[in-house]
Design a protein around this motif. Sequence first.
Motif, short mmCIF file in Angstrom:
data_model
loop_
_atom_site.label_atom_id
_atom_site.label_comp_id
_atom_site.label_asym_id
_atom_site.label_seq_id
_atom_site.Cartn_x
_atom_site.Cartn_y
_atom_site.Cartn_z
N THR A 291 -1.08 1.68 -13.31
CA THR A 291 -1.52 0.85 -14.43
C THR A 291 -3.02 0.97 -14.68
O THR A 291 -3.48 0.68 -15.78
N ILE A 292 -3.77 1.38 -13.65
CA ILE A 292 -5.20 1.67 -13.82
C ILE A 292 -5.52 2.92 -13.02
O ILE A 292 -4.79 3.28 -12.08
N ASP A 293 -6.60 3.57 -13.36
CA ASP A 293 -7.03 4.77 -12.65
C ASP A 293 -7.29 4.43 -11.18
O ASP A 293 -8.08 3.52 -10.88
N PRO A 294 -6.64 5.12 -10.23
CA PRO A 294 -6.85 4.83 -8.80
C PRO A 294 -8.31 4.91 -8.38
O PRO A 294 -8.70 4.23 -7.42
N GLN A 295 -9.10 5.69 -9.07
CA GLN A 295 -10.51 5.80 -8.70
C GLN A 295 -11.28 4.50 -8.92
O GLN A 295 -12.34 4.30 -8.33
N LEU A 296 -10.72 3.62 -9.74
CA LEU A 296 -11.38 2.34 -9.98
C LEU A 296 -11.17 1.37 -8.83
O LEU A 296 -11.79 0.29 -8.82
N ARG A 322 -5.81 0.24 7.45
CA ARG A 322 -6.77 -0.55 6.68
C ARG A 322 -7.93 0.34 6.27
O ARG A 322 -8.50 1.04 7.09
N GLY A 323 -8.23 0.30 5.00
CA GLY A 323 -9.29 1.14 4.50
C GLY A 323 -8.78 2.33 3.71
O GLY A 323 -9.55 2.96 2.99
N THR A 324 -7.48 2.65 3.82
CA THR A 324 -6.94 3.72 2.98
C THR A 324 -6.85 3.21 1.55
O THR A 324 -6.69 2.01 1.31
N PRO A 325 -6.97 4.08 0.57
CA PRO A 325 -7.02 3.64 -0.83
C PRO A 325 -5.78 2.86 -1.25
O PRO A 325 -4.67 3.12 -0.76
N PHE A 326 -5.96 1.93 -2.15
CA PHE A 326 -4.88 1.17 -2.76
C PHE A 326 -4.71 1.62 -4.20
O PHE A 326 -5.66 2.09 -4.84
N ILE A 327 -3.49 1.44 -4.71
CA ILE A 327 -3.22 1.75 -6.11
C ILE A 327 -2.51 0.55 -6.74
O ILE A 327 -1.92 -0.28 -6.06
#
Length: 434
Positions: A291-296, A322-327
Amino acid sequence: MSFPFLLRRPFSTSLRCPYRTKNIPEDVVAKALTTQLTNRGRSKDIQNIEDIKPEAEPQIASTSKAVRKPKTRKGDIPLPVNRFDLPPRSEWRNYFPTSGMTFKSRISIANPETAALVADSFIPSGSRDKVVIEAYPGPGALTRALMQLPKERIRKIIVLEDAEQYLNFLNPLQEADPRVQVLPMNGFLWDTYHQLDVQGFLDDVENFPWNKSNPYLHFISHLPMDVLGEQLLAQLLRCAPEQSWLFKHGRIPMSYLMHDWVWDRISASTEDPARCKLSVIAQAVSEFNHTIDPQLLVPYNKHFYPDATNPAYSSRTENRRRGTPFIAGTFRPLEHQIIQPGMLDKWDYCLRKLFVLKSTPLKNAVGHLAPGSAALKSYLTGDDVPPNQRTDMKKIIRKMSVEDWAAVVGAFDRWPFAPEELLITDSFSRDDRI
């Protein structure tokens, strides 16, 4: 009505203590219903969240016998008087634990700007009169962001949370906004959604036929980062073919915040080594997108809590993640379900039996389904099968498409010697997550 995950003990029965069923006291439910009925009569002219924000109570001398001292926490740190607003991020560890069975897998949005961005992406402009069910809200940063959306988008927010530390900062929201209902229930348990029905919290939600999307009901959740979080997503996706759970109201969207490694498994193509049983089920029953750019949403520590660099974290798998990117992503059930009603157990059986041989060609693997199941080759490539419908038996299991799996399961269903009772086990046990 039959619900597929009622047959799977890990969903309806606890594997770990924080997920055991809670019997909600009658007085709590009665109070919630009374609050709901009272709120219906409240003024509707509140324009934004600033209008309903309660002013902080003035500090009164501790010598007054009429004033109770705020409840203290570990280290004698009292709860703030104003809990409508979340405390500064630097103080969160004073109020929100990061260890223990209940909290070690919980990740929450901590940046209010990020929460506002995610809320707007989940319930975008054009939405009207949504009833939002939010599970695992944590401290409620996303809940507050949903409340800040234009009022015409959301008419009710049902918050499901059973951790007292989070409820301390969620309950003030329902006291301030008549649209918010906080229920002390666990979003993992089937009994929670049963209570939503029997207690009438969804009586005002209109049902839609399956060929139309339901624009008025929306499920939102932070997905816990342990195996139970992944299992919850898998089980809810499995409800779509049976039109059970909340899907009895029609095709409703589900929006999640989750680790990108879960998203990678879900979205893995036939050429992706990460392809697994979850990939096949998700792609068979739904369409999904960011729903939004993962880089955000990176770096992690800028947006989420707990911090990844906290020295108190152990070496457990959940803590290493913990610390791995979320989407942020939304799932929408397909109108035409490839998994037909009543066939889910056979899909689960075939996927489980064959994915342990994920690098084996189908022609060699199909015989492992059951004694004599090599005969299924004739159902898939026989002379009576039209050439354009024959299955490529040279494909390795991991590279089979959803259509290939539908053909295999269909052949297994027609085979007269298929086992009558299928052994259904936890689809995400450690030995089976391949």
